[in-house]
Scaffold this motif. Structure first.
Motif, PDB file in Angstrom:
ATOM      1  N   LYS A 202       0.837  -1.198   0.000  1.00 55.90           N
ATOM      2  CA  LYS A 202       0.000   0.000   0.000  1.00 55.90           C
ATOM      3  C   LYS A 202       0.873   1.249   0.000  1.00 55.90           C
ATOM      4  O   LYS A 202       1.868   1.331   0.722  1.00 55.90           O
ATOM      5  CB  LYS A 202      -0.895   0.042   1.248  1.00 55.90           C
TER       6      LYS A 202
ATOM      7  N   VAL B 282       2.240  10.182  -6.669  1.00 55.47           N
ATOM      8  CA  VAL B 282       1.957   9.360  -7.850  1.00 55.47           C
ATOM      9  C   VAL B 282       3.201   9.229  -8.723  1.00 55.47           C
ATOM     10  O   VAL B 282       3.492   8.151  -9.270  1.00 55.47           O
ATOM     11  CB  VAL B 282       0.780   9.948  -8.641  1.00 55.47           C
TER      12      VAL B 282
ATOM     13  N   ARG C 211       0.756   5.538  -7.531  1.00 50.37           N
ATOM     14  CA  ARG C 211      -0.626   5.566  -7.076  1.00 50.37           C
ATOM     15  C   ARG C 211      -0.677   6.070  -5.634  1.00 50.37           C
ATOM     16  O   ARG C 211       0.347   6.210  -4.959  1.00 50.37           O
ATOM     17  CB  ARG C 211      -1.257   4.170  -7.141  1.00 50.37           C
TER      18      ARG C 211
ATOM     19  N   ASP D 221      -2.916   4.746  -2.425  1.00 51.75           N
ATOM     20  CA  ASP D 221      -3.908   3.805  -1.906  1.00 51.75           C
ATOM     21  C   ASP D 221      -4.668   4.384  -0.716  1.00 51.75           C
ATOM     22  O   ASP D 221      -5.879   4.173  -0.586  1.00 51.75           O
ATOM     23  CB  ASP D 221      -3.222   2.502  -1.476  1.00 51.75           C
TER      24      ASP D 221
ATOM     25  N   HIS E 169      -7.044  10.728  -8.546  1.00 54.98           N
ATOM     26  CA  HIS E 169      -6.119   9.596  -8.663  1.00 54.98           C
ATOM     27  C   HIS E 169      -6.776   8.300  -8.178  1.00 54.98           C
ATOM     28  O   HIS E 169      -6.572   7.231  -8.759  1.00 54.98           O
ATOM     29  CB  HIS E 169      -4.852   9.878  -7.855  1.00 54.98           C
ATOM     30  N   MET E 170      -7.566   8.396  -7.116  1.00 55.67           N
ATOM     31  CA  MET E 170      -8.251   7.213  -6.595  1.00 55.67           C
ATOM     32  C   MET E 170      -9.401   6.792  -7.511  1.00 55.67           C
ATOM     33  O   MET E 170      -9.616   5.596  -7.755  1.00 55.67           O
ATOM     34  CB  MET E 170      -8.766   7.487  -5.183  1.00 55.67           C
TER      35      MET E 170
ATOM     36  N   GLU F  95      -9.602   7.207 -10.686  1.00 54.35           N
ATOM     37  CA  GLU F  95      -9.027   6.586 -11.887  1.00 54.35           C
ATOM     38  C   GLU F  95      -8.735   5.109 -11.666  1.00 54.35           C
ATOM     39  O   GLU F  95      -8.921   4.286 -12.559  1.00 54.35           O
ATOM     40  CB  GLU F  95      -7.743   7.323 -12.274  1.00 54.35           C
ATOM     41  N   ARG F  96      -8.310   4.759 -10.451  1.00 54.66           N
ATOM     42  CA  ARG F  96      -7.986   3.364 -10.139  1.00 54.66           C
ATOM     43  C   ARG F  96      -9.190   2.589  -9.611  1.00 54.66           C
ATOM     44  O   ARG F  96      -9.151   1.365  -9.513  1.00 54.66           O
ATOM     45  CB  ARG F  96      -6.873   3.311  -9.100  1.00 54.66           C
TER      46      ARG F  96
ATOM     47  N   GLY G 213      -9.498   3.203  -3.070  1.00 53.19           N
ATOM     48  CA  GLY G 213      -8.775   4.132  -2.205  1.00 53.19           C
ATOM     49  C   GLY G 213      -9.461   4.286  -0.865  1.00 53.19           C
ATOM     50  O   GLY G 213     -10.631   3.926  -0.698  1.00 53.19           O
TER      51      GLY G 213
ATOM     52  N   LYS H  11     -17.507   4.505  -6.319  1.00 51.88           N
ATOM     53  CA  LYS H  11     -16.258   4.525  -7.074  1.00 51.88           C
ATOM     54  C   LYS H  11     -15.173   3.682  -6.408  1.00 51.88           C
ATOM     55  O   LYS H  11     -14.003   3.746  -6.784  1.00 51.88           O
ATOM     56  CB  LYS H  11     -15.785   5.975  -7.235  1.00 51.88           C
TER      57      LYS H  11
END
Length: 257
Positions: free
Chosen positions: A6, A76, A81, A83, A127-128, A130-131, A134, A173
């Motif tokens: 993480k 990032v 990333r 987490d 950013h979260m 997009e993945r 989070g 999300k």
């Protein structure tokens, strides 16, 4: 080893609760990005690195959106990333009845205890999203119901509302948004005080009223320790709390805030 693999951003990591949380995340396998505007954060980062954990530190002013954006972009860029984000910046600057606050002091309290959390949530969220995953842990306070710090209380009330409202938006999300609300906490004297000016005799009396009220409001009649504040933060950040979102957990020895 709850934080193995993480990437965890910890703000306000130069001392106090933030430093303890950062060390513990690293001890449990996490990769840590420590943020603060004090150079003291470099010492915390060096201690973590000496233990063999992956870490970086970033000096930034999180009272501005630019500072928050720079921090998230740095994390990032370094590790690919984010987490987990632990928003720990904030704290009472002055302690006095509301009618004694100057306008600029009220604004300073809000900039210190609301905006860093607001800006960091906004900066980290894309950013979260997009993945599709989070966790955001906001550090609030049971001082939302207390005396001699109305602007701070209003700011932390805003953190509570932010936590609840953002959780509604973020759940679909794949993102959890939670908070802890620390009570009075025993800690070493701050190396960088929030208010660098020496207290007057009257200000010392007003501050003692906070101490007395805080102690009396707890069922244990004592302040908590840094470890007692860090442990719930780490729990809320971990997968152990995977079915908890939108919750503000009071950590005040029975004082619900």
């Amino acid at each position: 080893m709850r934080f193995t693999d993480k990437v965890v951003v910890v703000t306000g990591a130069a001392q106090g609760i933030g430093a303890v949380v950062a060390h513990q995340v690293a001890a449990e396998g996490g990769t840590v990005v420590l943020a603060d505007r004090s150079q003291l954060v470099t010492e915390v980062a060096a201690g973590i690195a000496a233990g063999g954990a992956a870490s970086r530190h970033h000096l930034c002013d999180l009272e501005t959106y630019a500072g928050a954006s720079e921090l998230m972009a740095y994390a990032v860029a370094e590790f690919g990333r984010i987490d987990i984000l632990i928003n720990n910046v904030g704290g009472t600057i002055w302690a006095k009845p509301f009618e004694h606050y100057e306008a600029e002091e009220i604004e300073a309290e809000v900039r210190r205890s609301l905006f860093p959390t607001l800006w960091c949530c906004r900066a980290a969220l894309p950013h979260m999203v997009e993945r599709g995953a989070g966790v955001i842990v906001n550090i609030s306070s049971i001082a939302t119901r207390s005396r001699n710090r109305v602007p701070h209380a209003a700011s932390k009330g805003g953190v509570n509302a932010l936590t609840a409202s953002l959780a509604f938006e973020a759940a679909s999300k794949g993102i959890r948004v939670v908070a802890t609300a620390p009570g009075g906490t025993e800690a070493p004297p701050r190396k960088v005080p929030r208010n660098p000016h020496e207290q007057s005799a009257q200000e010392a009396l007003w501050y003692q009223e906070i101490v007395d009220q805080t102690t009396e409001s707890t069922l244990f009649k004592r302040y908590g320790t840094l470890a007692e504040q860090a442990a719930p933060i780490l729990f809320m950040a971990s997968d152990d709390a995977s079915y908890i979102t939108g919750t503000v957990l009071p950590v005040g020895g029975g004082d619900q805030g």
